[in-house]
Structure formats: structure tokens, C-alpha cells
Design a protein around this motif. Structure first.
Motif, mmCIF file in Angstrom:
data_model
loop_
_atom_site.group_PDB
_atom_site.id
_atom_site.type_symbol
_atom_site.label_atom_id
_atom_site.label_comp_id
_atom_site.label_asym_id
_atom_site.label_seq_id
_atom_site.Cartn_x
_atom_site.Cartn_y
_atom_site.Cartn_z
ATOM 1 N N LEU A 46 0.872 -1.177 0.000
ATOM 2 C CA LEU A 46 0.000 0.000 0.000
ATOM 3 C C LEU A 46 0.905 1.221 0.000
ATOM 4 N N LEU A 47 0.759 2.063 -1.040
ATOM 5 C CA LEU A 47 1.677 3.184 -1.256
ATOM 6 C C LEU A 47 0.982 4.533 -1.138
ATOM 7 N N PHE A 48 1.804 5.546 -0.914
ATOM 8 C CA PHE A 48 1.360 6.928 -0.976
ATOM 9 C C PHE A 48 2.177 7.602 -2.070
ATOM 10 N N SER A 49 2.161 8.895 -2.153
ATOM 11 C CA SER A 49 2.843 9.595 -3.248
ATOM 12 C C SER A 49 4.360 9.479 -3.142
ATOM 13 N N THR A 50 5.003 9.678 -4.239
ATOM 14 C CA THR A 50 6.463 9.703 -4.410
ATOM 15 C C THR A 50 7.165 8.415 -3.996
ATOM 16 N N ASN A 51 6.490 7.300 -4.098
ATOM 17 C CA ASN A 51 7.142 6.009 -3.924
ATOM 18 C C ASN A 51 7.660 5.577 -5.293
#
Length: 103
Positions: A46-51
């Protein structure tokens, strides 16, 4: 099991509530070629921005058994979607921004 990258402390209670049926591993680190091992044994991240979800990183995740990339965003522009397809992985994201979001 789901590896949650780029976790902010304030999110943890909400993510735990919404995904209570799953075992969750939290890290404040962003996904990158150097942090993929955190997802070992997980079927999803589960990711958020700028990964970094480039082909190189996705290949490492795929080798670890990860098959699902989920985002906490409406857009998935940081994810190499061609690589996702090549690797037979899946991507899901939120359908729309909340009216309570501050941008």
C-alpha cells in the motif's frame, strides 16, 4: 499480509480500521529498490505519493511474491503500469478524492 509504505502516524488508526481483516506491516520509509525487502511475505503493498514503483522495483516485489499494488491516491502516475502488466500484477487506487482532503 500487506506492507504499508510511507505511513504517517495519523493514518495508522484509519488504515487499521479499514483493513482490520489483514495483517499489516507499517513503515515510514518510501518504497524504493532499497526497501523492497520490507514486503517479504506480503501479497500486497500500500503506497502513498512519491514512492518508486518503477519496473526495477516492481520486479523485486514480484520476486518476493507481491502481486497487488494499492495506492492511497486517486492517481497512479508513480507506478510503471506497463511493467505491472508484464509482471501480471494488479493495481488499485481510491476512486475519488474525499471532499475533506486539503491539497
Amino acid at each position: 499480509k500487506i506492507a504499508v509504505y510511507s505511513q504517517y502516524k495519523f493514518e495508522e488508526q484509519f488504515i487499521n480500521k479499514e483493513l482490520e481483516a489483514y495483517e499489516l506491516l507499517f513503515t515510514e520509509k518510501k518504497l524504493s529498490a532499497n526497501t523492497t525487502d520490507f514486503a517479504k511475505g506480503c501479497y500486497a503493498v500500500l503506497l502513498f505519493s512519491t514512492n518508486d514503483a518503477s519496473k526495477k522495483v516492481l520486479e523485486k516485489l514480484n520476486d518476493l511474491g507481491v502481486s497487488l499494488i494499492a495506492t492511497r491516491l486517486v492517481v497512479s502516475e508513480d507506478i510503471d503500469l506497463e511493467a505491472v502488466e508484464e509482471l501480471d500484477m494488479n493495481v488499485v487506487n481510491v476512486p475519488r478524492d474525499s471532499p475533506n482532503v486539503i491539497v
